[in-house]
Scaffold this motif. Structure first.
Motif, PDB file in Angstrom:
ATOM      1  N   GLN A   1      -6.249   3.080  25.359  1.00 39.77           N
ATOM      2  CA  GLN A   1      -7.291   2.181  24.869  1.00 39.77           C
ATOM      3  C   GLN A   1      -6.707   0.775  24.798  1.00 39.77           C
ATOM      4  OE1 GLN A   1     -10.493   2.851  23.867  1.00 39.77           O
ATOM      5  NE2 GLN A   1     -10.573   5.036  23.372  1.00 39.77           N
ATOM      6  N   LEU A   2      -7.561  -0.213  25.038  1.00 45.29           N
ATOM      7  CA  LEU A   2      -7.135  -1.610  25.012  1.00 45.29           C
ATOM      8  C   LEU A   2      -7.042  -2.113  23.575  1.00 45.29           C
ATOM      9  CD1 LEU A   2      -6.443  -3.837  27.086  1.00 45.29           C
ATOM     10  CD2 LEU A   2      -8.825  -4.581  26.931  1.00 45.29           C
ATOM     11  N   THR A   3      -5.975  -2.854  23.272  1.00 42.97           N
ATOM     12  CA  THR A   3      -5.751  -3.374  21.923  1.00 42.97           C
ATOM     13  C   THR A   3      -6.235  -4.824  21.803  1.00 42.97           C
ATOM     14  OG1 THR A   3      -3.557  -4.275  22.377  1.00 42.97           O
ATOM     15  CG2 THR A   3      -3.690  -1.931  21.803  1.00 42.97           C
TER      16      THR A   3
ATOM     17  N   GLY B   1      -4.371  -7.219  24.053  1.00 44.54           N
ATOM     18  CA  GLY B   1      -4.366  -6.950  25.484  1.00 44.54           C
ATOM     19  C   GLY B   1      -3.368  -5.904  25.932  1.00 44.54           C
ATOM     20  N   ASP B   2      -2.790  -5.169  25.001  1.00 45.34           N
ATOM     21  CA  ASP B   2      -1.866  -4.093  25.361  1.00 45.34           C
ATOM     22  C   ASP B   2      -2.652  -2.794  25.529  1.00 45.34           C
ATOM     23  OD1 ASP B   2       0.510  -2.761  25.890  1.00 45.34           O
ATOM     24  OD2 ASP B   2       1.582  -3.688  24.215  1.00 45.34           O
ATOM     25  N   LEU B   3      -1.960  -1.736  25.947  1.00 41.54           N
ATOM     26  CA  LEU B   3      -2.591  -0.434  26.133  1.00 41.54           C
ATOM     27  C   LEU B   3      -1.969   0.554  25.169  1.00 41.54           C
ATOM     28  CD1 LEU B   3      -2.747  -0.483  30.016  1.00 41.54           C
ATOM     29  CD2 LEU B   3      -4.740  -0.393  28.490  1.00 41.54           C
ATOM     30  N   ALA B   4      -2.754   0.979  24.177  1.00 40.33           N
ATOM     31  CA  ALA B   4      -2.286   1.939  23.182  1.00 40.33           C
ATOM     32  C   ALA B   4      -2.572   3.349  23.670  1.00 40.33           C
ATOM     33  CB  ALA B   4      -2.984   1.701  21.849  1.00 40.33           C
ATOM     34  N   VAL B   5      -1.638   4.258  23.412  1.00 32.70           N
ATOM     35  CA  VAL B   5      -1.826   5.656  23.781  1.00 32.70           C
ATOM     36  C   VAL B   5      -2.505   6.353  22.608  1.00 32.70           C
ATOM     37  CG1 VAL B   5      -0.665   7.795  24.438  1.00 32.70           C
ATOM     38  CG2 VAL B   5       0.175   5.606  25.296  1.00 32.70           C
ATOM     39  N   ILE B   6      -3.819   6.434  22.684  1.00 35.52           N
ATOM     40  CA  ILE B   6      -4.643   7.037  21.636  1.00 35.52           C
ATOM     41  C   ILE B   6      -5.951   7.468  22.265  1.00 35.52           C
ATOM     42  CG2 ILE B   6      -5.577   4.779  20.943  1.00 35.52           C
ATOM     43  CD1 ILE B   6      -5.626   5.864  18.034  1.00 35.52           C
ATOM     44  N   HIS B   7      -6.505   8.566  21.802  1.00 39.78           N
ATOM     45  CA  HIS B   7      -7.693   9.134  22.440  1.00 39.78           C
ATOM     46  C   HIS B   7      -8.969   8.374  22.102  1.00 39.78           C
ATOM     47  CE1 HIS B   7     -11.130  11.893  22.939  1.00 39.78           C
ATOM     48  NE2 HIS B   7     -10.418  12.460  23.894  1.00 39.78           N
ATOM     49  N   ASP B   8      -9.239   8.213  20.808  1.00 43.06           N
ATOM     50  CA  ASP B   8     -10.522   7.660  20.386  1.00 43.06           C
ATOM     51  C   ASP B   8     -10.540   6.140  20.436  1.00 43.06           C
ATOM     52  OD1 ASP B   8     -11.252  10.239  19.922  1.00 43.06           O
ATOM     53  OD2 ASP B   8     -11.678   9.996  17.787  1.00 43.06           O
ATOM     54  N   ALA B   9     -11.756   5.605  20.362  1.00 42.98           N
ATOM     55  CA  ALA B   9     -11.928   4.153  20.288  1.00 42.98           C
ATOM     56  C   ALA B   9     -11.647   3.643  18.883  1.00 42.98           C
ATOM     57  CB  ALA B   9     -13.339   3.765  20.703  1.00 42.98           C
ATOM     58  N   THR B  10     -11.550   4.547  17.895  1.00 40.81           N
ATOM     59  CA  THR B  10     -11.158   4.170  16.540  1.00 40.81           C
ATOM     60  C   THR B  10      -9.880   4.918  16.186  1.00 40.81           C
ATOM     61  OG1 THR B  10     -12.300   5.935  15.317  1.00 40.81           O
ATOM     62  CG2 THR B  10     -13.606   3.998  15.951  1.00 40.81           C
ATOM     63  N   VAL B  11      -9.220   4.457  15.138  1.00 42.69           N
ATOM     64  CA  VAL B  11      -7.981   5.105  14.684  1.00 42.69           C
ATOM     65  C   VAL B  11      -8.264   6.147  13.603  1.00 42.69           C
ATOM     66  CG1 VAL B  11      -6.637   3.047  15.223  1.00 42.69           C
ATOM     67  CG2 VAL B  11      -7.544   3.343  12.904  1.00 42.69           C
TER      68      VAL B  11
END
Length: 402
Positions: free
Chosen positions: A72-74, A77-87
């Motif tokens: 997901q985009l942070t 502008g980085d790319l986080a390794v996480i499934h959902d659009a929310t935490v």
């Protein structure tokens, strides 16, 4: 099956429009020589906190051949390794991933809601969360740093696993633009990459097309629209596609069958089967899917799949590629089956209790009840069913979260 599936998929196909014509992959598609891979889904979300360094390292220690993850985009502008659009689902914070910087995400406890055997659990007051607080050093796990339990960036993972194949799924926050923005960020990051062990996928076909424009040397899997078009009408798949990553079932109908796998192989595509609510993550189902001659399985329980592979004597990838098993040769006859009624195997595969693979030690916090690979169900007896991972991609027709 294709006739039955038309009723549930035609509306989506018409809504999406037509898929841009492409060409068949190269005859020497390398992913057809990697049978059969244990592609740990989110690192194995039933066995370790999903999409964490701890989960990825544990999966590799168990014997997983490839890691599957989501990006997901942070806010920066980085790319986080996480499934959902929310935490909300996996961490001790709330809010949209896009509103946090990568550094803020790294600092979160991504093991906060993890329950072994059940992935993330929020609504059970009796559930134990043995790794809660490991990010802050409140729980010590031998061989691991607190940072291994935060939200990593894609760059963190690729640097930690330079020689491990990785499947990267582009996620979004519910709008086409969010998928495209993530695709552009990923394409820019991988445009100069010389890694040949990556596959990029997404439910969003436009995002995949944009990524392929920016990083054409990186292999991709088919998007949802392209996959359904191929399944229903044999439509050509877009350029760059080397694999079909499909659910075990779709709208209650079996998708992963020997006939479908044979057709894909004849056309030069690998088949990677994912579960994520489309079928039980258990030994019996893993054994059935292996027998369809797929090229990879994406399990939430990679240790169980390793036991199934061992019991079946399944051929694993080797340097230079692995030819298909003799019974998976395209000229071998297959028995016709009704995909709407999954076939019963002769005897379910019951793996023995797993041995210590030499991986990370268990945390010092009290351990929950064992959920060994002998279990025939996804959920330990007496516990509520594990909720499916929430799909927040904004694609309502998706069969389940991947």
């Amino acid at each position: 099956m294709r006739t039955a599936l038309v009723a549930s998929a035609t509306a989506l196909l018409l809504a999406c429009g037509t898929t841009a014509a492409g060409s068949a992959p190269e005859p020497d598609n390398p992913w057809l020589g990697q049978r059969v891979m244990n592609m740990a889904h989110s690192g194995g979300e039933d066995e370790a906190p999903m999409n964490t360094m701890y989960a990825f390292e544990r999966a590799e220690e168990l014997g997983a051949d490839m890691l599957e993850l989501d990006v997901q985009l942070t806010a920066d502008g980085d790319l986080a390794v996480i499934h959902d659009a929310t935490v909300d689902d996996s961490t001790d914070h709330t809010g949209r991933v896009a509103d946090f910087t990568m550094e803020q995400l790294r600092a979160m406890d991504a093991a906060h809601w993890f329950v072994p055997g059940r992935s993330t659990v929020h609504d059970d007051p009796d559930a134990e969360h043995p790794l809660r607080g490991a990010r802050y050093g409140d729980v010590t796990v031998s061989g691991h740093e607190p940072s291994d339990f935060g939200v990593p960036s894609l760059q963190d993972v690729l640097e930690r696993f330079p020689d491990t194949p990785v499947n990267i799924e582009i996620k979004g926050s519910g709008t086409p633009q969010s998928f495209l923005a993530a695709a552009e960020a990923l394409g820019s990051r991988l445009a100069d990459s010389d890694r040949t062990d990556l596959i990029v996928g997404s439910f969003d076909d436009a995002a995949l097309a944009r990524f392929h424009e920016l990083a054409p040397q990186v292999d991709v899997s088919a998007g949802q629209q392209a996959m359904i078009s191929y399944y229903l009408t044999d439509a050509p798949l877009p350029d760059g596609v080397v694999a079909l990553q499909v659910p075990i079932t779709y709208s209650g109908l079996r998708v992963v069958t020997r006939d479908f796998v044979d057709r894909a192989h004849e056309d030069g595509y690998a088949v990677h089967a994912w579960f994520s609510g489309s079928a039980p993550d258990d030994a019996r189902t893993y054994g059935e899917v292996v027998e369809t001659c797929v090229d990879a399985l994406m399990p939430a329980r990679p240790s169980v799949l390793e036991e199934v592979f061992a019991d079946l004597g399944t051929e694993r990838p080797t340097p230079g590629g692995t030819p298909p098993r003799s019974e998976c040769a395209l000229d071998q006859p297959t028995e016709p089956t009704d995909p709407g009624e999954p076939t019963e195997p002769g005897e379910p595969t019951e793996p023995t209790e797993p041995t210590d693979p030499g991986g990370p030690a268990e945390p010092t916090a009290p351990a929950p009840p064992s959920t060994g690979p002998g279990d025939d169900t996804t959920t330990p007896a007496g516990e509520p069913e594990r909720p499916r991972v929430v799909q927040t991609d904004g694609i309502s027709a998706a069969p389940a979260a991947r």
